[in-house]
Design an enzyme around this catalytic site. Structure first.
Site, short mmCIF file in Angstrom:
data_model
loop_
_atom_site.label_atom_id
_atom_site.label_comp_id
_atom_site.label_asym_id
_atom_site.label_seq_id
_atom_site.Cartn_x
_atom_site.Cartn_y
_atom_site.Cartn_z
N SER A 64 13.44 -48.34 13.00
CA SER A 64 13.84 -47.88 14.33
C SER A 64 14.41 -46.46 14.30
O SER A 64 14.32 -45.73 15.29
CB SER A 64 14.88 -48.84 14.93
N ASP A 84 24.73 -39.60 12.95
CA ASP A 84 25.41 -40.84 13.36
C ASP A 84 25.70 -41.73 12.16
O ASP A 84 26.45 -42.70 12.28
CB ASP A 84 24.56 -41.61 14.37
N THR A 143 11.51 -52.60 7.61
CA THR A 143 10.90 -52.91 8.92
C THR A 143 11.98 -53.22 9.96
O THR A 143 11.65 -53.65 11.06
CB THR A 143 9.96 -54.13 8.79
N ASP A 188 15.72 -64.14 11.63
CA ASP A 188 16.03 -63.27 10.50
C ASP A 188 17.53 -63.18 10.25
O ASP A 188 17.98 -63.14 9.10
CB ASP A 188 15.46 -61.87 10.75
N GLY A 189 18.33 -63.14 11.32
CA GLY A 189 19.77 -63.05 11.16
C GLY A 189 20.35 -64.23 10.42
O GLY A 189 21.27 -64.08 9.60
N ASP A 215 19.73 -54.05 4.47
CA ASP A 215 20.20 -52.67 4.43
C ASP A 215 21.72 -52.56 4.40
O ASP A 215 22.45 -53.50 4.71
CB ASP A 215 19.66 -51.89 5.63
#
Length: 270
Positions: free
Chosen positions: A173, A157, A168, A54-55, A124
């Site tokens: 997370s 944060d 996802t 994915d990266g 994102d």
């Protein structure tokens, strides 16, 4: 048709055999191909074949979206949620491209603007407290507005603004909802908010989000698709909206999103 081949440079040795195989396959079918080493070198391509996880796909996604180049991922990474094939199915992937017998799926991108800079994200955009060295901070204070209306003043944060594709990933997370990829919506997810009422907010993708730090004393990390693109110690407003262009992924059309979700994220057993 002209096809590009982009691969994860950290796995060059193991990829060489596959790259040679791919080039020979395309040549035998009269299809022009080339190795792409720079994500911005995709103009003129019809399809970009991506060997990696994915990266690796996130590295080239915005450039391909701007150039209207279709993406096809072959998973050499860990999760491979954005990829269509595992590496042992490379022959099927090549046949799909050569035959042109495929469907495509469009994915929205975020456009992020601040201080004269412009970034695009398939997954994102994150504004987050600094966690290193002299710039370490425990929390950051951020005001979030959607369509000009105040959503909340977050002590946390940081904040994640995610597309359905990225829902996802980090957002999930951090407690965010999963958005089906065909939804025209984004999600704002606070990260470890110091509040009993701060919750993720799903909103229309045609809305504009503004994030403004309450103070210029705290260093912020600006993160686009998992990469730190800036570090700021000044009060800057960030404007986030849906990009005018989208990423287009080649698909076999034989798997439902939720089937893939079960396999890739191992949420539960059938």
């Amino acid at each position: 048709m002209k096809v590009g081949i982009y691969y994860n440079k950290n796995h060059l040795t193991e990829n060489l055999e596959y790259i040679d195989k791919i080039e020979k396959c395309f040549k035998s079918r009269g299809i022009e191909s080339k190795i792409v080493t720079d994500p911005d070198d995709v103009n003129g391509l019809d399809v970009l074949l991506v060997l990696g996880g994915d990266g690796t796909i996130l590295t080239v996604a915005s450039a391909c979206a701007k150039a209207s180049v279709k993406l096809l991922g072959i998973n050499y990474g860990h999760l491979g949620f954005l990829t269509e094939f595992e590496q042992e199915k490379i022959d099927d992937a090549l046949a799909l491209v050569c035959n042109g017998n495929y469907s495509t799926k469009q994915r929205s991108l975020l456009e992020i603007a601040y201080r004269g800079k412009l970034f695009y994200a398939l997954n994102d955009f994150v504004i987050q407290r600094s966690t290193g060295g002299q710039s370490f901070s425990n929390t950051v204070a951020l005001k979030a507005e959607i369509g000009g209306a105040l959503v909340d003043n977050y002590i946390s944060d940081g904040i994640i603004i995610s597309t359905p594709t990225g829902s996802t990933a980090y957002s999930l997370s951090a407690g965010g909802s999963i958005l089906a990829p065909d939804l025209d919506a984004f999600i704002l997810t606070p990260i470890c908010a110091h509040s009993l009422h701060s919750r993720p907010v799903v909103f229309n993708a045609n809305s504009t989000v503004t994030i403004t730090p309450s103070s210029a004393k705290t260093q912020l990390n600006v993160i686009v698709d998992g990469k730190i693109v800036d570090k700021l110690e000044e009060k800057v407003s960030f404007t986030i909206k849906k990009s005018d262009f989208h990423a287009e992924f080649i698909s076999r059309g034989d798997k439902d999103f939720f089937d893939k979700l079960l396999v890739k994220l191992n949420i539960w057993s059938k």
